[in-house]
Each structure stands twice: as structure tokens, then as C-alpha cells.
Design a protein around this motif. Structure first.
Motif, PDB file in Angstrom:
ATOM      1  N   ILE A 170       0.663  -1.071   0.028  1.00 39.78           N
ATOM      2  CA  ILE A 170      -0.108  -0.071   0.078  1.00 39.78           C
ATOM      3  C   ILE A 170       1.041   1.006  -0.024  1.00 39.78           C
ATOM      4  CG2 ILE A 170      -1.896   1.186   1.148  1.00 39.78           C
ATOM      5  CD1 ILE A 170      -2.854  -1.282   2.372  1.00 39.78           C
ATOM      6  N   THR A 171       0.761   2.196  -0.800  1.00 38.63           N
ATOM      7  CA  THR A 171       1.560   3.245  -1.026  1.00 38.63           C
ATOM      8  C   THR A 171       0.616   4.364  -0.638  1.00 38.63           C
ATOM      9  OG1 THR A 171       3.126   4.399  -2.242  1.00 38.63           O
ATOM     10  CG2 THR A 171       1.620   3.363  -3.436  1.00 38.63           C
ATOM     11  N   VAL A 207      -3.229   2.181  -3.765  1.00 32.35           N
ATOM     12  CA  VAL A 207      -2.833   3.406  -3.545  1.00 32.35           C
ATOM     13  C   VAL A 207      -3.803   4.363  -2.736  1.00 32.35           C
ATOM     14  CG1 VAL A 207      -2.334   5.788  -4.704  1.00 32.35           C
ATOM     15  CG2 VAL A 207      -1.857   3.569  -5.851  1.00 32.35           C
ATOM     16  N   ALA A 208      -3.179   4.885  -1.765  1.00 31.62           N
ATOM     17  CA  ALA A 208      -3.974   5.659  -0.603  1.00 31.62           C
ATOM     18  C   ALA A 208      -3.901   7.029  -0.811  1.00 31.62           C
ATOM     19  CB  ALA A 208      -3.754   5.276   0.813  1.00 31.62           C
ATOM     20  N   ASP A 225      -9.506   1.638   4.912  1.00 32.70           N
ATOM     21  CA  ASP A 225     -10.525   1.155   4.246  1.00 32.70           C
ATOM     22  C   ASP A 225      -9.822  -0.024   3.546  1.00 32.70           C
ATOM     23  OD1 ASP A 225     -12.436   2.817   5.318  1.00 32.70           O
ATOM     24  OD2 ASP A 225     -12.291   4.324   3.482  1.00 32.70           O
ATOM     25  N   LEU A 226      -8.695   0.257   2.918  1.00 38.57           N
ATOM     26  CA  LEU A 226      -8.088  -0.728   1.984  1.00 38.57           C
ATOM     27  C   LEU A 226      -7.759  -2.014   2.869  1.00 38.57           C
ATOM     28  CD1 LEU A 226      -5.790   1.500  -0.155  1.00 38.57           C
ATOM     29  CD2 LEU A 226      -7.633   0.046  -0.993  1.00 38.57           C
ATOM     30  N   LEU A 227      -7.240  -1.806   4.041  1.00 37.65           N
ATOM     31  CA  LEU A 227      -6.641  -2.667   4.970  1.00 37.65           C
ATOM     32  C   LEU A 227      -7.926  -3.609   5.414  1.00 37.65           C
ATOM     33  CD1 LEU A 227      -4.061  -3.820   6.176  1.00 37.65           C
ATOM     34  CD2 LEU A 227      -4.330  -2.369   7.951  1.00 37.65           C
ATOM     35  N   ALA A 228      -9.045  -3.005   5.997  1.00 36.11           N
ATOM     36  CA  ALA A 228     -10.372  -3.507   6.349  1.00 36.11           C
ATOM     37  C   ALA A 228     -10.777  -4.645   5.309  1.00 36.11           C
ATOM     38  CB  ALA A 228     -11.296  -2.460   6.911  1.00 36.11           C
ATOM     39  N   GLY A 229     -10.695  -4.361   4.060  1.00 35.10           N
ATOM     40  CA  GLY A 229     -11.053  -5.071   3.039  1.00 35.10           C
ATOM     41  C   GLY A 229     -10.261  -6.051   2.329  1.00 35.10           C
TER      42      GLY A 229
END
Length: 361
Positions: free
Chosen positions: A285-286, A304-305, A313-317
Motif C-alpha cells: 500500500i503506498t 494507492v491511498a 479502508d483498504l486494509l479492512a477489506g
């Protein structure tokens, strides 16, 4: 060619993120037949935290961090076909830059290799007497760790005869998939020293998601974090040696890249950690920066965050299966297009071009 390279350290990555970059590029250059001598000061406790022994592909001269120590290695400039002074040696940078102009033979190539171009350009914009700015008219070339078109244009505007980005890459012999290591088990891990121009972004992209996801495990490696207040679900590691990077990257569900302020602003500046993580088939994740798609495809090869909420949100899903798919795709892309063998060939061609032009004339 005989190359005299004056840099921070080839032997130690301690407070020296450029170490693996130097190793990858210079090892590849040596394979093209160049004889390399790397000069590094005995400073900042780096020699007490070596990652590697002196390699067989370069001679390494460690000199005392004193005026006499510096004087003892300057003769190397007069005996080389190519003289390189890297940015961020950390001691005697001004003296080394001035020597780069004055001491090499008239027919030697003089190169400034900027491993933090955005920061150097900011300094030069504020200081007309900056030693690098004063040296530019006498140099044959500026090479940069990254920065893309914005950095190239800025260097040319300041008088550089030529500026070429030589991006970070992967050494697949050094960074590759390994079995998980329980020491590095986490949902999200970040590796980077605590620096003033990175800390606010670490707060946003790492510590904020940790606070938003208290049930998840977060891991931070690098110097300087142990004395900072951190959420209870964040564990610190301190310095992580190069030999441990593969396990650090391969074990967590995902690893995080956070650019320093200047590099995020300019873009086109992937950190060494991006390629190390991809080489280990990590799900990366960057934070968002311009030019990421030159190296990895957002959504399929990297996540990409834009801010800390995006990271959460990316990590949760993120399932283990999807993380593995992203990591495998990233590794394949980097192996195909971004290995140090290709960077070494690029620099070799840049060094030989003046010779070809001279014979053609």
C-alpha cells in the motif's frame, strides 16, 4: 573505466537508506567491466552496524571523519576516469563537491549523483551559493535517484549540462520471497527512519489507520520511533538490518510505503522499499504520488491511498488471497522491468557515450 565514488556508505544501511541502491547499481556496473572504488567516512556509527562485508565487485575505503581523513582519500579523484560525488554523505559534503570540480583529470567525467534530488533542489533554490549549484557548470552530468521530468527540468534550468534519473530497482538475489517470520507478523507494517520531513505523513498514513482499526496489528521498523507516543496496537522494532528485509516484507498482510514530503511533492520517486517489498511478493500500500503507474499498476499491482482513511479502508477489506495476488503481480512486473541489471546497463551507456562521441569526431 576506473570509477571513484564518494558516498555515505556502501557497507551499512544504518541511517543510510541509499545503501541498497548503491549496491544494486554499482554491482551491475562492475559486471560491465568497471573498476569501482567506493569512499565512505567512518561516521554516524555506520561501521558498527554493517549489513555486508566488503564485496568482491568494489574496493571500499573507509576513512576517518576528520579533515586529515578526507585529505587522505582525495587523491583518488585524480586517478579515476569517472569521479562521482553523491549527495548526503553527511560530512564534508561541501569540500567533496568543491574537490569534484578541482581535482579530477581534465578528461575525467565529473558526476554529481543526487539521491535526494527534491530536497537538494529546494536548498539550491534558497541559496545561490549552494556548493552543488556553484559546481553545476563544471560537471558533465547529474544523475538522480528519481524525480522524473520535474527534477530533470529543474536541474537543467540551474545549468546542468545533462540530468538523467536512475531509478531504484530490485536486486532479485538480495530481495525475494521467504517463509513468514513470527517476529514480523502484523496486518500492516512500515519500515522507515523517523525523519522531520516524513513524520507528519507517518502520522496520517500509518498512525491514523492504527487508531481507526484498534483490533488490527501494526508494526513499525526503523530508528527513532521507540520514544514516540504510539497507539497501543503499534509495535516498534528499531533498526531492521537488510538481511531481515525479506521476512519483514513477506510476513505481514500488507506493507506500507510513505514518501518523504519532498519526494511526494515532486513525484516519480519510488523509494528503495517499494522494490524490496515487490521483490518479496509483498502486498504494498503506498501513499499517492505522481508517476506510480510507471512502476506498478494501481489496483492490481499496488494499492494507492490518498490519506489515512483510505489506508484503513483498504486494509479492512484486504483478504489474504487478494494480498497474495497483488504481491505476486507486483513481483512479476518489477522482475520484468525494474531490476538493477537494467539500471547498470543504463549508467554504463551514459558513461561510455562521451567516449563514443570523441571517436566519432
Amino acid at each position: 573505466m576506473k570509477i571513484a565514488f564518494y558516498g555515505s556508505s556502501l557497507l551499512s544501511s544504518y541511517w543510510n537508506g541509499a545503501a541498497t541502491y548503491y549496491r544494486g547499481v554499482l554491482r551491475s556496473l562492475a559486471a560491465h567491466g568497471h573498476a569501482i572504488c567506493f569512499y565512505e567516512p567512518d561516521a554516524f556509527d555506520r561501521q558498527q552496524h554493517r549489513d555486508i562485508d566488503p564485496p568482491d565487485w568494489a574496493k571500499v575505503v573507509v576513512y576517518p571523519a576528520t579533515a586529515d581523513g578526507l585529505a587522505s582519500v582525495l587523491d583518488g579523484m585524480g586517478d579515476a576516469d569517472v569521479v562521482v560525488k553523491a549527495s548526503g554523505v553527511g560530512i564534508f559534503d561541501r569540500e567533496l563537491t568543491e574537490a569534484l570540480v578541482d581535482l579530477p583529470r581534465s578528461n575525467a567525467l565529473r558526476i554529481f549523483w543526487d539521491v535526494d534530488a527534491a530536497a537538494t533542489l529546494d536548498e539550491m533554490a534558497q541559496d545561490p551559493d549552494h556548493p552543488v549549484r556553484q559546481a553545476l557548470p563544471a560537471l558533465d552530468m547529474v544523475l538522480t535517484y528519481g524525480g522524473g521530468p520535474p527534477v530533470v527540468d529543474a536541474y537543467r534550468a540551474l545549468g546542468a549540462a545533462r540530468c538523467e534519473p536512475v531509478y531504484n530497482a530490485l536486486d532479485p538475489d538480495t530481495h525475494h520471497p521467504v517463509p513468514p517470520d513470527e517476529r514480523f507478523r502484523a496486518d500492516l507494517a512500515f519500515l522507515g527512519n523517523r525523519l522531520p520531513d516524513r513524520e507528519a505523513r507517518v502520522e496520517e498514513f500509518f498512525l491514523k489507520p492504527a487508531a481507526l482499526l484498534p483490533e488490527r496489528r501494526f508494526l513499525i521498523g526503523g530508528n527513532g520511533w521507540s520514544d514516540r507516543a504510539l497507539p497501543g496496537n503499534v509495535r516498534t522494532l528499531g533498526h531492521v538490518y537488510t538481511a531481515e528485509h525479506n521476512a519483514f516484507n513477506a510476513t505481514p498482510r500488507a506493507v506500507l510505503n510513505i514518501a518523504r514530503d519532498s519526494m511526494a511533492r515532486v513525484g516519480f520517486s519510488p523509494a528503495t522499499r517499494v522494490f524490496e517489498a515487490a521483490g518479496a511478493a509483498a502486498c504494498l500500500i503506498t501513499d499517492a504520488w505522481e508517476g506510480i503507474e510507471m512502476f506498478l499498476e494501481p489496483g492490481s499491482e499496488v494499492l494507492v491511498a490518498r490519506d489515512g482513511q483510505d489506508v484503513a479502508d483498504l486494509l479492512a477489506g484486504l483478504t489474504a488471497e487478494r494480498a497474495a495476488e497483488i504481491g505476486a503481480a507486483a513481483r512479476q512486473r518489477i522482475l520484468s522491468h525494474h531490476v538493477y541489471e537494467q539500471r547498470g546497463a543504463q549508467v554504463d551507456a551514459l558513461l561510455r557515450a562521451p567516449i563514443r562521441r570523441a571517436f566519432a569526431a
